[in-house]
Enzyme design. Structure first.
Site, PDB file in Angstrom:
ATOM      1  N   GLU A   1      -9.006  -9.545   5.283  1.00 12.89           N
ATOM      2  CA  GLU A   1      -8.943  -8.396   5.110  1.00 12.89           C
ATOM      3  C   GLU A   1     -10.316  -8.584   4.079  1.00 12.89           C
ATOM      4  OE1 GLU A   1      -6.073  -6.076   2.137  1.00 12.89           O
ATOM      5  OE2 GLU A   1      -7.501  -4.475   2.659  1.00 12.89           O
TER       6      GLU A   1
ATOM      7  N   SER B   1       1.087  -1.189  -0.163  1.00 12.41           N
ATOM      8  CA  SER B   1      -0.306  -0.081   0.037  1.00 12.41           C
ATOM      9  C   SER B   1       0.697   1.833   0.001  1.00 12.41           C
ATOM     10  CB  SER B   1      -0.944  -0.059   1.238  1.00 12.41           C
ATOM     11  OG  SER B   1      -0.338  -0.329   2.462  1.00 12.41           O
TER      12      SER B   1
ATOM     13  N   GLU C   1       0.072 -12.809  -1.007  1.00 11.26           N
ATOM     14  CA  GLU C   1      -1.248 -12.723  -1.045  1.00 11.26           C
ATOM     15  C   GLU C   1      -1.876 -13.553  -1.205  1.00 11.26           C
ATOM     16  OE1 GLU C   1      -3.274  -9.063  -2.511  1.00 11.26           O
ATOM     17  OE2 GLU C   1      -1.693  -7.454  -1.273  1.00 11.26           O
TER      18      GLU C   1
END
Ligand code: KIV
Length: 253
Positions: free
Chosen positions: A172, A35, A105
């Protein structure tokens, strides 16, 4: 900490200055998230972030931290091009960046193999399932994942990641009930973001917590300070004082 019921505090940081402040405040884990792309580098998301960016920002964060565990994100594609390349990328984040662990991820067969190989190489891996921002173009946006039947796959992914050897996993933007069920089913800690109160810890993007925004913050972001507004107001004062000459005048002793 999970066994003792102590909630884990994780926050992102991308440079030494903010990492030092987070460490001083007592956070347990500093995540050098990809991010960095949308919060610092001016990209519209995380997909353009490269391994070189991540090594550079990880090294800066590590220089600012003395206590917290630093975890670095494996950027887009680095865990999907075969496990040799995944081990090599994780190795760069640890050897050149100084990270204590990496985060990957997803939970596809390729990712699970990468988790096993990286762990076997001596690098702890954190998983990340639910909304995985690197796959935003497959999801078609940043929306809640795992509603209804889709939740079964996310729970299976969590169990598969645990078997592959992760030290914990980020959940998430999934339904709170699903996050609770997963947290009760795996022995490693779950760290939630937009996943409700029953995870073993929480993670937030530092810039969201501080109110510094290049892009619209997600709905699940929490703002605890107005550092963006305070900065603009300090800069306005500086502009005014330089232009009026007040800034340049010697201060009275
Ligand atoms: O990159 C990041 O900031 C993250 C968190 C949202 C978990 O992966």
């Amino acid at each position: 900490m999970k066994r003792e019921g102590i909630r884990i505090v994780m926050v992102t940081a991308y440079d030494a200055a903010f990492a030092r402040l987070a460490d001083e405040a007592g956070v347990d884990v500093v995540l050098v998230g990809d991010s960095v792309g949308d919060n610092v580098l001016g990209f519209s998301g995380t997909v353009p972030v490269t391994l070189e960016h991540m090594v550079h920002h990880t090294a800066a964060v590590v220089r600012g931290v003395s206590k917290a565990l630093v975890i670095a994100d494996m950027p887009f594609l680095t865990a999907h091009l075969g496990s040799d390349r995944a081990v090599e990328a994780a190795g760069r984040l640890v050897q050149d960046g100084g990270a204590g662990a990496v985060k990957i991820e997803g939970a596809s067969p390729t990712v699970l193999e990468a988790v096993q190989r990286i762990t076997a190489a001596g690098i702890p891996v954190m998983g990340h399932i639910g909304l995985t921002p690197q796959s935003v173009n497959v999801f078609g946006g940043y929306s809640v994942q795992g509603r209804g039947e889709a939740g079964i796959q996310i729970k299976e992914d969590a169990l598969a990641l645990e078997r592959a050897g992760v030290i914990g996993m980020v959940l998430e933007l999934i339904p709170h009930t699903l996050a609770r069920e997963i947290s009760g089913s795996v022995s490693v800690p779950t760290i939630g973001i937009g996943a409700g109160p029953d995870c073993d810890g929480q993670v937030q993007v530092l810039h969201d917590l501080l109110g510094i925004h290049l892009t619209q913050p997600p709905r699940h972001a929490r703002r605890l300070a107005e550092v963006g507004n305070i900065t603009v107001s300090a800069m306005r004062q500086y502009c005014d004082e330089v232009r009026s000459g007040a800034f340049q005048r010697p201060k009275a002793e």
